[in-house]
Design a protein around this motif. Structure first.
Motif, PDB file in Angstrom:
ATOM      1  N   SER A   1      -4.404 -63.334 -12.494  1.00  0.00           N
ATOM      2  CA  SER A   1      -5.359 -62.331 -12.978  1.00  0.00           C
ATOM      3  C   SER A   1      -5.340 -62.192 -14.497  1.00  0.00           C
ATOM      4  O   SER A   1      -6.315 -61.757 -15.100  1.00  0.00           O
ATOM      5  N   PHE A   2      -4.228 -62.547 -15.138  1.00  0.00           N
ATOM      6  CA  PHE A   2      -4.059 -62.383 -16.586  1.00  0.00           C
ATOM      7  C   PHE A   2      -4.418 -60.954 -17.001  1.00  0.00           C
ATOM      8  O   PHE A   2      -5.117 -60.709 -17.977  1.00  0.00           O
ATOM      9  N   ARG A   3      -3.893 -60.010 -16.225  1.00  0.00           N
ATOM     10  CA  ARG A   3      -4.210 -58.595 -16.446  1.00  0.00           C
ATOM     11  C   ARG A   3      -3.831 -58.135 -17.851  1.00  0.00           C
ATOM     12  O   ARG A   3      -4.570 -57.371 -18.486  1.00  0.00           O
ATOM     13  N   ASN A   4      -2.675 -58.592 -18.344  1.00  0.00           N
ATOM     14  CA  ASN A   4      -2.244 -58.157 -19.679  1.00  0.00           C
ATOM     15  C   ASN A   4      -3.210 -58.632 -20.764  1.00  0.00           C
ATOM     16  O   ASN A   4      -3.472 -57.916 -21.732  1.00  0.00           O
ATOM     17  N   LEU A   5      -3.727 -59.846 -20.609  1.00  0.00           N
ATOM     18  CA  LEU A   5      -4.692 -60.358 -21.585  1.00  0.00           C
ATOM     19  C   LEU A   5      -5.981 -59.544 -21.532  1.00  0.00           C
ATOM     20  O   LEU A   5      -6.616 -59.294 -22.567  1.00  0.00           O
ATOM     21  N   GLU A   6      -6.348 -59.118 -20.332  1.00  0.00           N
ATOM     22  CA  GLU A   6      -7.546 -58.282 -20.189  1.00  0.00           C
ATOM     23  C   GLU A   6      -7.326 -56.906 -20.807  1.00  0.00           C
ATOM     24  O   GLU A   6      -8.221 -56.358 -21.463  1.00  0.00           O
ATOM     25  N   LEU A   7      -6.137 -56.342 -20.610  1.00  0.00           N
ATOM     26  CA  LEU A   7      -5.838 -55.033 -21.193  1.00  0.00           C
ATOM     27  C   LEU A   7      -5.904 -55.070 -22.724  1.00  0.00           C
ATOM     28  O   LEU A   7      -6.323 -54.090 -23.359  1.00  0.00           O
ATOM     29  N   LEU A   8      -5.523 -56.209 -23.300  1.00  0.00           N
ATOM     30  CA  LEU A   8      -5.568 -56.350 -24.752  1.00  0.00           C
ATOM     31  C   LEU A   8      -6.934 -56.826 -25.246  1.00  0.00           C
ATOM     32  O   LEU A   8      -7.160 -56.923 -26.457  1.00  0.00           O
ATOM     33  N   GLY A   9      -7.818 -57.149 -24.303  1.00  0.00           N
ATOM     34  CA  GLY A   9      -9.172 -57.553 -24.666  1.00  0.00           C
ATOM     35  C   GLY A   9      -9.276 -58.923 -25.295  1.00  0.00           C
ATOM     36  O   GLY A   9     -10.177 -59.174 -26.102  1.00  0.00           O
ATOM     37  N   ILE A  10      -8.372 -59.849 -24.927  1.00  0.00           N
ATOM     38  CA  ILE A  10      -8.353 -61.167 -25.575  1.00  0.00           C
ATOM     39  C   ILE A  10      -8.480 -62.335 -24.598  1.00  0.00           C
ATOM     40  O   ILE A  10      -8.448 -63.496 -25.025  1.00  0.00           O
ATOM     41  N   LYS A  11      -8.631 -62.071 -23.313  1.00  0.00           N
ATOM     42  CA  LYS A  11      -8.616 -63.149 -22.324  1.00  0.00           C
ATOM     43  C   LYS A  11      -9.659 -64.213 -22.618  1.00  0.00           C
ATOM     44  O   LYS A  11      -9.398 -65.420 -22.497  1.00  0.00           O
ATOM     45  N   GLU A  12     -10.866 -63.808 -23.011  1.00  0.00           N
ATOM     46  CA  GLU A  12     -11.960 -64.759 -23.212  1.00  0.00           C
ATOM     47  C   GLU A  12     -11.766 -65.622 -24.457  1.00  0.00           C
ATOM     48  O   GLU A  12     -12.481 -66.605 -24.646  1.00  0.00           O
TER      49      GLU A  12
END
Length: 323
Positions: free
Chosen positions: A40-51
């Motif tokens: 899920s890469f939840r931490n990257l999503e929380l930081l707003g950088i996944k994309e």
């Protein structure tokens, strides 16, 4: 030229904060997990950088998989933050812990050697390598006497890094990090468990907090600061190992008391000892001496334990209010 970084274990606390830091510094960032399509890469999503990150699947215990990703991403810097990360869980999963940490590190080092490219390599070491050190703060010259499967695995990885640095002239470094926390910590870590349960108690959703040994002492820092030390380690003009710590140790009891005090609560009314939570062996005292990092890298921790507790609580409350 834009630098490229590969972060192994990017879905974890340190991986996410490191990715955020490197993106801010203009890096192209690639990151791996065992199954990037299912994670899920939840931490990257929380930081707003996944994309903004190139996500890849890689099995660290498979040399072919490691080599393929190195060839595909062509990084200038590789940060190995992957592997089984829980000291407590390592007693239940000693083989997986050793393989994911020691074999994974070896495969990365060997793959870097195989490519013949000037890749700089950072390996996440651990204060658990030192074991019981009495009441002295550990530095880069303190002997390793690990007392957990996790500590044994991290010690093995440390000496692999040192061997490849000396034998093959690879720019390979270990950061011997002491405990560092953040809102991104999984709940299986006692610090996050404490924060979550204290908030629930303050909101009258829970009545008790069960813990094991609260007399242990640890050197707790703030994870976003510690990933900056990782970055600085690879910017140094020669490969060296560094202890990364605050230089101050507190009892777990102090951590608990600080969390309850945020809500003006007396911790002794809510905490009970659960012997089933005690580990087969545990470190009584752990503290780092970060003077080398301060003198050479210019790095110094600004957050101490009370700041860490406050930061974790306020972040958790902010997340809850946004839901």
């Amino acid at each position: 030229m834009t630098k490229k970084a590969l972060i192994c274990g990017i879905s974890g606390q340190d991986g996410a904060y490191l990715a955020q830091l490197l993106i801010q510094k203009g890096y192209q960032v690639a990151g791996t997990s065992r199954d990037a399509q299912m994670c899920s890469f939840r931490n990257l999503e929380l930081l707003g950088i996944k994309e903004q990150i190139q996500l890849e699947s890689m099995a660290l215990n498979d040399f072919r998989s490691v080599l393929q990703i190195l060839m595909k991403t062509e990084p200038d810097e590789v940060y190995n933050l992957a592997g089984q990360s829980s000291v407590g869980l390592s007693f239940d999963l000693p083989v997986e812990t050793l393989e994911s940490i020691a074999t994974g590190t070896l495969n990365l080092l060997e793959a870097i050697r195989f490519t013949h490219r000037p890749i700089k390599f950072y390996s996440a070491g651990s204060s658990e390598c030192f074991g019981d050190i009495g009441v002295e703060a550990a530095d880069e010259n303190t002997p390793f006497r690990p007392r957990s499967p996790y500590g044994v695995a991290k010690s093995t990885a440390f000496w692999q890094v040192a061997n490849y640095r000396e034998a093959y002239n690879i720019f390979a470094c270990s950061g011997i990090l002491f405990n560092h926390e953040s809102p991104l910590r999984p709940r299986r870590f006692v610090t996050q468990k404490i924060i979550d349960r204290v908030i629930d108690i303050a909101q009258e959703k829970e009545q008790l907090l069960s813990l094991g040994n609260i007399n242990i002492s640890r050197d707790w820092g703030w994870a976003p600061e510690y990933v900056e030390a990782m970055y600085l380690t690879l910017q140094h003009d020669r490969p060296e190992d560094f202890v990364i710590a605050t230089g101050v140790s507190y009892k777990l009891e102090d951590f608990v008391a600080c969390a309850f005090a945020y809500f003006d609560l007396d911790w002794q009314k809510y905490v009970r000892c659960d012997r089933t939570l005690l580990r087969p062996t545990d470190l009584a005292f752990s503290q780092g001496n970060p003077q080398k990092a301060k003198q050479i890298l210019g790095w110094e921790a600004q957050y101490k334990m009370p700041d860490v507790v406050r930061g974790m609580i306020e972040a958790k409350l902010q997340i809850s209010s946004a839901i």
